[in-house]
Design a protein around this motif. Sequence first.
Motif, mmCIF file in Angstrom:
data_model
loop_
_atom_site.group_PDB
_atom_site.id
_atom_site.type_symbol
_atom_site.label_atom_id
_atom_site.label_comp_id
_atom_site.label_asym_id
_atom_site.label_seq_id
_atom_site.Cartn_x
_atom_site.Cartn_y
_atom_site.Cartn_z
ATOM 1 N N ALA A 252 0.848 -1.189 0.000
ATOM 2 C CA ALA A 252 0.000 0.000 0.000
ATOM 3 C C ALA A 252 0.880 1.234 0.000
ATOM 4 C CB ALA A 252 -0.942 0.007 1.206
ATOM 5 N N ASN A 278 -3.492 3.995 -2.102
ATOM 6 C CA ASN A 278 -3.612 2.871 -3.022
ATOM 7 C C ASN A 278 -3.199 1.582 -2.318
ATOM 8 O OD1 ASN A 278 -3.890 1.705 -5.803
ATOM 9 N ND2 ASN A 278 -1.725 1.273 -5.471
ATOM 10 N N ASP A 280 -2.679 -2.255 -3.601
ATOM 11 C CA ASP A 280 -2.648 -3.144 -4.755
ATOM 12 C C ASP A 280 -1.405 -4.033 -4.652
ATOM 13 O OD1 ASP A 280 -2.930 -4.393 -7.165
ATOM 14 O OD2 ASP A 280 -2.523 -2.629 -8.415
ATOM 15 N N PRO A 281 -1.617 -5.327 -4.367
ATOM 16 C CA PRO A 281 -2.878 -6.061 -4.268
ATOM 17 C C PRO A 281 -3.573 -5.845 -2.912
ATOM 18 C CG PRO A 281 -1.057 -7.551 -3.901
ATOM 19 C CD PRO A 281 -0.450 -6.223 -4.256
ATOM 20 N N LEU A 282 -4.890 -6.001 -2.920
ATOM 21 C CA LEU A 282 -5.684 -5.748 -1.721
ATOM 22 C C LEU A 282 -5.897 -6.999 -0.879
ATOM 23 C CD1 LEU A 282 -7.450 -3.816 -0.041
ATOM 24 C CD2 LEU A 282 -9.348 -4.334 -1.598
ATOM 25 N N GLN A 302 -9.276 -7.045 -5.451
ATOM 26 C CA GLN A 302 -7.868 -7.120 -5.816
ATOM 27 C C GLN A 302 -7.134 -5.798 -5.626
ATOM 28 O OE1 GLN A 302 -6.117 -9.788 -6.546
ATOM 29 N NE2 GLN A 302 -7.907 -11.115 -6.356
ATOM 30 N N LYS A 303 -7.843 -4.681 -5.791
ATOM 31 C CA LYS A 303 -7.170 -3.390 -5.642
ATOM 32 C C LYS A 303 -8.175 -2.321 -5.229
ATOM 33 C CE LYS A 303 -7.395 -2.848 -10.684
ATOM 34 N NZ LYS A 303 -6.609 -2.596 -11.904
ATOM 35 N N SER A 305 -8.241 2.110 -4.520
ATOM 36 C CA SER A 305 -7.553 3.402 -4.530
ATOM 37 C C SER A 305 -8.533 4.502 -4.138
ATOM 38 C CB SER A 305 -6.951 3.697 -5.911
ATOM 39 O OG SER A 305 -7.977 3.846 -6.876
ATOM 40 N N ASP A 327 -11.423 -2.318 -7.594
ATOM 41 C CA ASP A 327 -11.170 -3.121 -8.790
ATOM 42 C C ASP A 327 -11.337 -2.231 -10.026
ATOM 43 O OD1 ASP A 327 -10.563 -5.382 -7.265
ATOM 44 O OD2 ASP A 327 -12.675 -5.931 -7.104
#
Length: 719
Positions: A252, A278, A280-282, A302-303, A305, A327
């Motif tokens: 992150a 952000n 990513d990956p979550l 998955q992501k 932000s 996502d």
Amino acid sequence: MAWIKRTFIALLIVFLLLAGAVAWLLAGLDINQYKPQLEKLAAKQGISLQLEGDIGWQLWPKLGLQLEDVQLAPLKLPKQTLVKAEKIAIGVALKPLLQRKVEAEEIVLVAPQIELTVDKEGRGNWELISEALEAQSKQPPKLSIPKEQEEPSQQQVDLSLQKLRIEKGLVLYSDAQTNKEYKVQDLQVSVINLVPGGEPGKLTAAADLTGSDLKHPLKLKIDSTLALDEGLNGLRLQPLQVDLTSENSAKASLHMRGYLRRDSNTQPWRIQLNVNANADPLRPWFELTGTEIDTRDKAALQKLSIEASVEGTEQKLDLTPLQLKLDDVTFSGNAQLRNAEMPGLDLNLRGGAFNLDNYLPPSNEDEAGAASAEQTEGVEAQSAQAPAAEGKKQGEQAAQSDQTETAEKPKRTVAAKPPAAEPLPLSDLRGFNANISLALDQLQAADLQMDSPEIQLTVDNGLYRLQKLSADIYGGQLNTNGQLNARAQSAEAQMRGGLTNVDIGKIQAALFPSEDVQLAGEASVNWSASTKGKTSTALEKNLRASIEVSSKEMSISPFNLEKNMCQLFSYTENTEMPTRDWPNSTGLQDLRATIAVKGDQVDVSEILAGIENIALTGDGEVDLKKQDFDFKLGLALVGESTSADGCTVRNKRWRNRPLPLRCKGDFDDVNISTCKPDSRRLDDLLREELKHKAEKKYGDKVEEKVDELKEKLKNLFGR
């Protein structure tokens, strides 16, 4: 080469003279005389400063002061150490020192340890210091030196901090309320040119973070260009970059640019920041924090932000504009956070197409499909290994045969005791206010596709009001509202609304897909519901609802109730069936039904519908717990014929007389045989009619002829 030798000797003499001068200067300047003044200065700020060791001088790698065994604590609790350091080195400028002035340029903290604790009442040990500092509205007091030792313009201490370094720092945090502990280890901090009113300085930091609810350690990295305003009344970030990584691939970042500023010590801070966060990956973050997440679509979550422009004060922050991206779906709008006696949140977002089902836990069908796939793979693997294992299998068959009889014996199963119902988190639903508005272009939820869904929700200290929930669903319109009251010891909820002119065929295809039974047409539903309870189980048990269903035209396939009625009339009146192509469906006109829900029991009453010249009436019940239903219907002929192309009934006794039909089964097993004549009720009608005819023709031989006719009709409708 003689000149080189003479030059080297001259430089050595200059260095020795300079070293001697510095040694003479340091010997004549007793820095320990400042210890009592430093401790008194700290006490006036509400800090207990303990300098256990002497203040000495260091000559290498840079001239400076050295303090050993330093401890800081709240003045009221001096034994509860907040900060302690093995060594603090203060670099001083050489030129002012030659004028017998001490000007600090650099501070180095070696192995400092900071202990932050929160007691069971939620009070932090640092609050005593922060409260004391806030109480000092004047400028910080200057360090004074005893007059008998002071020489004007010769012994002064000035702070012009050019560098600050922390090496091998340790921060410990514990919370007695939540029983959570966190540790920041190997803290390395470097600050260059952090001078109030000066040019922007440079900040870098790195550390390892562990905690009681973290499955893996986190690596923290901070890199920033920042500047302090004169009087410490402002901080400018140009920008600030924070990065977090973990060994389980969690990653992150946080990027901020802007300022924090106030006009004076008595004025609130003003904030203006551009924030970009952000992850990513979550998904690794859920695993890192011990949160179990399982979704239908493994590509979901998955992501994430967040981008926002933050502006306001510590009492109110506006996030305008605000953009969240989960996502591939983007939500845009604004928000406001209020830090008042009653915290508040205003949130207004609009997004594109969002598939909520992808983020829900897998259904039983999904799990069964996954298990079947695994089983298929296992069978294929076993098939591939079969030739090699055949010999071993033959050798084990004898031993297995002895165990077969025992294995086949039925085992007594003990019914599992249902888990105790957990109370609703009502206290967590109170203590804040909110206004939430969310709109989407499209929403996929519960296997239903909704166009232009919109929700408006307000929260007033535990009172949740659903002002609006609307959407376009398969040609129809959904509108509903309600409220949840969580202010008392138990929750109370009410909801009312309606769904008008929805395509019932598309609803069935989405919620109850079936190859055997098909629905078509439009329907409208209106409902009113209420419930109360302290647990989710109690809410289900106390659910009371009234539902009205109506449809101008609806068809059900593959049933043809008119054909079934004509077959019955043909048998009873000994007439020919009409020659025609019977459609494989039944058309219902002006369907009406009233539904009453009481917990997991559903009573359906006043079912009314028309099938050409046939009137449909009846009632029924549904058991949501057992997942089954039982409907008792009646089909009555109105007039002489069932329809223009249907059959004609000469016997007036069959007109306007309901013929019994029963639809009974499980939710998972609905087919063409679900609805058929009610044997018991039909027997009574047939017996009565046959007896009526027989009395006219046979007199005393009535019973014998009735049994004979019943035998002819026993296979009617599959009976």
